[in-house]
Design a protein around this motif. Structure first.
Motif, PDB file in Angstrom:
ATOM      1  N   THR A 615      23.207  39.744  36.100  1.00 20.46           N
ATOM      2  CA  THR A 615      24.248  39.649  36.865  1.00 20.46           C
ATOM      3  C   THR A 615      24.973  38.783  36.943  1.00 20.46           C
ATOM      4  OG1 THR A 615      23.435  41.916  37.196  1.00 20.46           O
ATOM      5  CG2 THR A 615      25.228  41.439  38.479  1.00 20.46           C
ATOM      6  N   GLY A 616      26.054  38.373  36.882  1.00 19.44           N
ATOM      7  CA  GLY A 616      27.115  37.114  36.944  1.00 19.44           C
ATOM      8  C   GLY A 616      27.849  37.891  38.442  1.00 19.44           C
ATOM      9  N   HIS A 617      27.964  37.109  39.599  1.00 18.56           N
ATOM     10  CA  HIS A 617      28.187  37.020  40.564  1.00 18.56           C
ATOM     11  C   HIS A 617      30.110  36.225  40.854  1.00 18.56           C
ATOM     12  CE1 HIS A 617      25.304  38.546  42.515  1.00 18.56           C
ATOM     13  NE2 HIS A 617      24.589  38.120  41.601  1.00 18.56           N
ATOM     14  N   ILE A 618      31.023  37.888  40.854  1.00 19.24           N
ATOM     15  CA  ILE A 618      32.447  37.015  40.968  1.00 19.24           C
ATOM     16  C   ILE A 618      33.168  36.948  42.683  1.00 19.24           C
ATOM     17  CG2 ILE A 618      34.672  37.235  40.551  1.00 19.24           C
ATOM     18  CD1 ILE A 618      33.428  38.329  37.788  1.00 19.24           C
ATOM     19  N   GLN A 619      33.199  35.689  43.325  1.00 20.37           N
ATOM     20  CA  GLN A 619      34.375  36.333  44.727  1.00 20.37           C
ATOM     21  C   GLN A 619      35.371  36.342  44.621  1.00 20.37           C
ATOM     22  OE1 GLN A 619      31.149  33.791  44.933  1.00 20.37           O
ATOM     23  NE2 GLN A 619      29.998  35.212  44.990  1.00 20.37           N
ATOM     24  N   LEU A 620      36.084  37.026  45.287  1.00 20.99           N
ATOM     25  CA  LEU A 620      37.461  36.866  44.943  1.00 20.99           C
ATOM     26  C   LEU A 620      38.385  37.099  46.438  1.00 20.99           C
ATOM     27  CD1 LEU A 620      40.628  37.048  44.525  1.00 20.99           C
ATOM     28  CD2 LEU A 620      40.690  39.668  43.640  1.00 20.99           C
ATOM     29  N   THR A 621      39.013  36.205  46.915  1.00 17.96           N
ATOM     30  CA  THR A 621      39.233  35.696  48.736  1.00 17.96           C
ATOM     31  C   THR A 621      40.412  35.751  49.116  1.00 17.96           C
ATOM     32  OG1 THR A 621      36.879  35.299  48.718  1.00 17.96           O
ATOM     33  CG2 THR A 621      38.586  34.859  50.501  1.00 17.96           C
ATOM     34  N   VAL A 622      41.503  36.282  49.526  1.00 14.16           N
ATOM     35  CA  VAL A 622      42.865  36.149  49.728  1.00 14.16           C
ATOM     36  C   VAL A 622      43.051  35.891  51.586  1.00 14.16           C
ATOM     37  CG1 VAL A 622      45.172  36.477  50.149  1.00 14.16           C
ATOM     38  CG2 VAL A 622      43.802  37.254  48.051  1.00 14.16           C
ATOM     39  N   GLU A 623      43.302  34.615  51.770  1.00 15.57           N
ATOM     40  CA  GLU A 623      43.682  34.375  53.026  1.00 15.57           C
ATOM     41  C   GLU A 623      45.122  33.586  53.451  1.00 15.57           C
ATOM     42  OE1 GLU A 623      39.568  31.947  54.348  1.00 15.57           O
ATOM     43  OE2 GLU A 623      40.257  31.303  52.469  1.00 15.57           O
ATOM     44  N   ASN A 624      45.729  33.447  54.939  1.00 14.21           N
ATOM     45  CA  ASN A 624      46.386  32.969  55.220  1.00 14.21           C
ATOM     46  C   ASN A 624      45.846  31.927  55.692  1.00 14.21           C
ATOM     47  OD1 ASN A 624      48.593  34.608  54.071  1.00 14.21           O
ATOM     48  ND2 ASN A 624      48.050  36.056  55.947  1.00 14.21           N
ATOM     49  N   ILE A 625      46.685  30.730  55.433  1.00 14.46           N
ATOM     50  CA  ILE A 625      45.743  29.295  55.683  1.00 14.46           C
ATOM     51  C   ILE A 625      47.266  28.369  55.962  1.00 14.46           C
ATOM     52  CG2 ILE A 625      45.184  27.279  55.694  1.00 14.46           C
ATOM     53  CD1 ILE A 625      42.707  28.699  53.698  1.00 14.46           C
ATOM     54  N   ASP A 626      48.108  27.721  56.576  1.00 17.40           N
ATOM     55  CA  ASP A 626      48.942  26.700  57.588  1.00 17.40           C
ATOM     56  C   ASP A 626      50.231  27.489  56.427  1.00 17.40           C
ATOM     57  OD1 ASP A 626      47.516  25.252  58.819  1.00 17.40           O
ATOM     58  OD2 ASP A 626      47.012  24.018  57.282  1.00 17.40           O
ATOM     59  N   GLN A 627      50.339  28.194  56.933  1.00 17.74           N
ATOM     60  CA  GLN A 627      52.044  28.791  55.995  1.00 17.74           C
ATOM     61  C   GLN A 627      51.815  29.122  54.459  1.00 17.74           C
ATOM     62  OE1 GLN A 627      54.418  30.780  57.822  1.00 17.74           O
ATOM     63  NE2 GLN A 627      53.089  29.655  59.906  1.00 17.74           N
ATOM     64  N   ASP A 636      30.052  32.285  38.869  1.00 20.11           N
ATOM     65  CA  ASP A 636      28.822  31.375  38.838  1.00 20.11           C
ATOM     66  C   ASP A 636      28.765  31.970  37.349  1.00 20.11           C
ATOM     67  OD1 ASP A 636      28.487  33.788  38.184  1.00 20.11           O
ATOM     68  OD2 ASP A 636      25.941  33.540  39.893  1.00 20.11           O
ATOM     69  N   GLY A 637      28.808  31.342  36.568  1.00 17.14           N
ATOM     70  CA  GLY A 637      29.344  31.832  35.413  1.00 17.14           C
ATOM     71  C   GLY A 637      29.031  29.904  34.364  1.00 17.14           C
ATOM     72  N   GLN A 638      29.671  30.538  33.000  1.00 18.06           N
ATOM     73  CA  GLN A 638      29.142  29.247  32.280  1.00 18.06           C
ATOM     74  C   GLN A 638      30.286  27.846  32.595  1.00 18.06           C
ATOM     75  OE1 GLN A 638      28.864  30.328  27.893  1.00 18.06           O
ATOM     76  NE2 GLN A 638      30.822  31.183  28.688  1.00 18.06           N
ATOM     77  N   GLY A 639      30.816  27.791  33.343  1.00 21.02           N
ATOM     78  CA  GLY A 639      31.900  26.908  34.145  1.00 21.02           C
ATOM     79  C   GLY A 639      33.031  26.023  32.495  1.00 21.02           C
ATOM     80  N   ILE A 640      33.527  25.102  32.490  1.00 22.99           N
ATOM     81  CA  ILE A 640      34.269  25.259  31.530  1.00 22.99           C
ATOM     82  C   ILE A 640      33.556  24.214  30.566  1.00 22.99           C
ATOM     83  CG2 ILE A 640      36.684  24.094  31.126  1.00 22.99           C
ATOM     84  CD1 ILE A 640      37.966  24.868  34.007  1.00 22.99           C
ATOM     85  N   ASP A 641      33.420  24.253  29.187  1.00 22.25           N
ATOM     86  CA  ASP A 641      33.629  23.482  28.239  1.00 22.25           C
ATOM     87  C   ASP A 641      34.587  22.977  27.889  1.00 22.25           C
ATOM     88  OD1 ASP A 641      32.119  22.138  26.332  1.00 22.25           O
ATOM     89  OD2 ASP A 641      30.697  24.029  25.225  1.00 22.25           O
TER      90      ASP A 641
END
Length: 726
Positions: A615-627, A636-641
């Motif tokens: 099973t592949g894992h994906i994290q989607l996060t939304v934050e307020n940082i410095d306006q 955690d996939g194969q990355g950019i080839d």
């Protein structure tokens, strides 16, 4: 058909038998004539032989008299020698003729002649008398001739004896021969009369039989013609009355001379009899269908092929026949052709074709199918409305109309050169792809299907090279369909929530402000939507709703791609995401999730082979940082080839191999975000068109944000998007 064949065979059998009897009668008459002719010929030959024998007997007497009168003349004188030779020859002829009449023999005297044998008692008795007299005369002639040519021998006595005997024998021989000739002549005369009578009777019988034969068969033919005429009249009445097209086809696909009157109306042409079936349909069916039809009929004529088996392969089952007249295109008809074998005995003689105009039935089926599809679509929409938070549905409707308005505005810009037309194409492509992503997330397959069809058209325009303004005209149809679907789901939502005045007020407010610019309209609707639901749901419930929305969307894509994913989200709530950025956050999140699952996460087998969990894992996060609003998506996939990107650029002929080798990672990454570029070989609902990353780049630029990508090949990819809150 079998009964008709049996009747025809019976009629022909009696005709053949009658002709055979007629020919037999003629044959019998001819045989009898030949036989009697041979009898007459025999009797004539006997008469000739008898007369010749009598003449020879007279000649013998004459020669003996001549020799008797010339006694004392030198025996070697020419006269003496000639008479003696003639006497010897006549005596020999008489001997042969009498022997031939007695037993039948061939007589040769300058030419061959067959001597018939006498077979009557009277004739034999008379022949016996002639032979007795000749047997008395013959020895005396032989005795004279034996020494007549010898000068040392005196033959005068033998001559006298022969002469005296000849005077007596010749008279009796002549009388007997005359009697024999008379008897044969009378017998011949009687036979001739009999033959004449029999011939007259035979000819009369043959003529009578011929008259009866002609009369009988003329009557039979008249009856048959009357039956055939009646059958033809009945057939014509049937052909004039039936509402279906009926005709016969031969092996060369030629139409028979008889066909139903309705066929001309169904096929729309009067010239049918004797015409080739494919020529009649040419121009109204595709050449491929005509070729298939020809092969199908050839199989029907193949006795080894079962008729029921090939019936399912009928290429003319409910087929649309185009009207040849350009001004009557709407008169295109749906025709249903049915083919049946016609047998003569065990042989396939013809193919019976029954054609019906099923236009009304087909159009009714199409209308029912459309209504069924409309019902299925409404059920699908109802299921979405009932299972998704009203705020999300309302946002989708507002966003859909916003996308459509944007695409309409883009289409209104004509474009003066190829660069502007290509920019116009890419802008529409991004809007359509973004709309498709939101529809796919809500499982609105009707929206997704229309958007995918539009993308196929846009993709074809990208590959066609030179563009023109007319190439964009068909897109208006897809936009109209999308707008109708949006209005439908909006109407269904209103009916379900018609008890909520706030909801109605919110939607009316959104519609009223559509005439303003697109950004103000979107913010107004979002504010109205927030006002509508602020009293109904808490922040935690809203956060859970959005989390569920993205997780279900991610799971849909994973299922279609045959992968396994687990999505973790954080910060998906209104306290973090302001209304002004909620739409762009959703749009970017959808594209990021799709890109991560399609291009990043490997299949379970590939992950396990690389030492990872299935099973592949994906994290989607939304934050307020410095306006700023910071969106982060990790997988955690194969990355950019980068080497795959380089090879794809060469394959697409954007760069030569040498130029591609000179590109660094930043340049390759820039190409990855360019419009129309993808590393996939084929496109599907989830990716492969090269639009998703282009949308992300475009939206980030529109909001003056920043995009950062980091990747570790074989391990992970991270997208970090920063959008200013002001």
């Amino acid at each position: 058909m079998a009964v008709a064949m049996k009747n025809n065979n019976s009629r022909y059998r009696s005709l053949i038998l009658s002709i055979a009897v007629f020919l037999a009668l003629i044959g019998v008459l001819l045989a009898f004539t030949f036989y009697t002719s041979s009898v007459l010929e025999r009797n004539t030959a006997l008469v000739n032989v008898s007369n010749k024998t009598a003449n020879n007997a007279q000649a013998v007497i004459k020669d003996l008299f001549d020799l008797q009168s010339s006694v004392g003349e030198h025996i070697n004188s020419p006269h003496q020698k000639r008479v003696r030779e003639r006497l010897a020859a006549n005596a020999n002829d008489i001997d042969q003729l009498l022997s031939g009449m007695d037993s039948g023999a061939d007589y040769v005297e300058g030419h061959a002649q067959n001597i018939p044998k006498i077979n009557t008692e009277t004739g034999l008795a008379q022949l016996k008398e002639v032979q007795n007299d000749w047997n008395r005369l013959k020895p005396r002639i032989e005795a004279y001739l034996e020494g007549a040519d010898d000068i040392r021998v005196d033959s005068s006595d033998e001559l006298s004896l022969a002469y005296e005997q000849a005077k007596t024998s010749s008279l009796r021989m002549n009388d007997a021969l005359n009697s024999l000739t008379k008897e044969v002549y009378e017998d011949t005369k009687q036979q001739a009369n009999t033959i004449r009578l029999i011939q007259i009777l035979g000819v009369a019988a043959i003529l009578a039989y011929f008259i009866i034969f002609v009369f009988f068969f003329v009557r039979r033919l008249r009856e048959s013609d009357a039956e055939a005429l009646e059958a033809r009249r009945e057939t014509q009445e049937i052909m004039q009355t039936v509402n279906t097209g009926l005709f016969l086809l031969d092996k060369d696909l030629n139409i028979g001379q008889q066909h139903s009157k309705a066929l001309s109306n169904i096929l729309g042409t009067e010239r049918l009899a004797g015409e080739n079936f494919t020529n009649v349909l040419r121009g109204r069916l595709s050449e491929k269908d005509l070729s298939t039809t020809r092969q199908f009929i050839e199989q029907l004529y193949n006795p080894r092929v079962k008729e029921k088996l090939v019936d399912d392969l009928n290429p003319l089952h409910k087929v649309m026949l185009h009207n040849n007249s350009p001004e009557q295109v709407s008169d295109n008809r749906y025709l249903d052709f049915k083919f049946s074998r016609v047998y003569e005995g065990k042989d396939i003689a013809r193919i019976l074709v029954n054609v019906n105009d099923v236009s009304d039935a087909v159009r009714l089926e199409q209308r029912l199918e459309q209504e069924r599809a409309q019902s299925d679509m409404q059920i699908e929409m109802l299921a979405t409305i009932l299972n998704v938070e009203p705020k999300i549905i309302n946002d989708f409707i507002v966003n859909t109309k916003l996308h459509i308005d944007r695409m309409n505005n883009i289409l209104k810009n004509p474009g003066s050169n190829q660069f502007e037309l290509e920019s116009k194409l890419n802008s529409i492509y991004r809007e359509m792809h973004s709309l498709k992503g939101e529809a796919s997330a809500l499982k609105l397959h009707s929206f997704t299907k229309i958007a995918s069809d539009a993308e196929d058209q846009l993709h074809g325009m990208q590959n066609q090279g030179k563009l023109s303004g007319n190439d964009f005209l068909p897109l208006a149809v897809h936009l109209d369909e999308l707008l109708n679907l949006s209005n439908t789901i909006e109407t269904l939502g209103e009916r379900i929530n018609q008890s909520s005045p706030a909801a109605a007020a919110s939607r009316q407010s959104g519609v009223a402000t559509r005439s303003a610019n697109a950004t103000e309209q979107f913010a107004s609707n979002r504010s109205a939507s927030s006002a509508l639901h602020s009293s109904a749901v808490s922040a935690n419930e809203e956060d859970a709703s959005l989390t569920k929305y993205y997780q279900e969307f991610a799971q849909q894509i994973a299922d279609r791609q045959q992968k396994q994913v687990q999505l973790e989200t954080k910060g998906l709530k209104s306290s973090i995401i302001p209304d002004s950025l909620s739409q762009v956050v959703k749009e970017i999140s959808i594209q990021l999730l799709r890109n991560a699952i399609v291009h990043g996460i490997e299949t379970p087998a590939e992950r396990e082979a690389a030492g990872k969990s299935a099973t592949g894992h994906i994290q989607l996060t939304v934050e307020n940082i410095d306006q700023s609003l910071v969106m982060t998506l990790n997988d955690d996939g194969q990355g950019i080839d980068y080497e795959t990107i380089r090879a794809r650029l060469v394959a697409l002929e954007r760069y030569s191999q040498e130029q591609a080798n000179d590109l660094n990672q930043d340049q390759l990454l820039s190409e990855l975000f360019s419009s129309g570029f993808t590393t996939r070989q084929s496109a599907d609902e989830d990716g492969g068109r090269g639009v998703g990353l282009d949308i992300i780049k475009e939206r980030v630029q529109e909001h003056q944000g920043h995009l950062n990508v980091s990747s570790d090949q074989g391990k992970m990819t991270r997208f970090v998007i920063t959008l200013p809150l002001q």
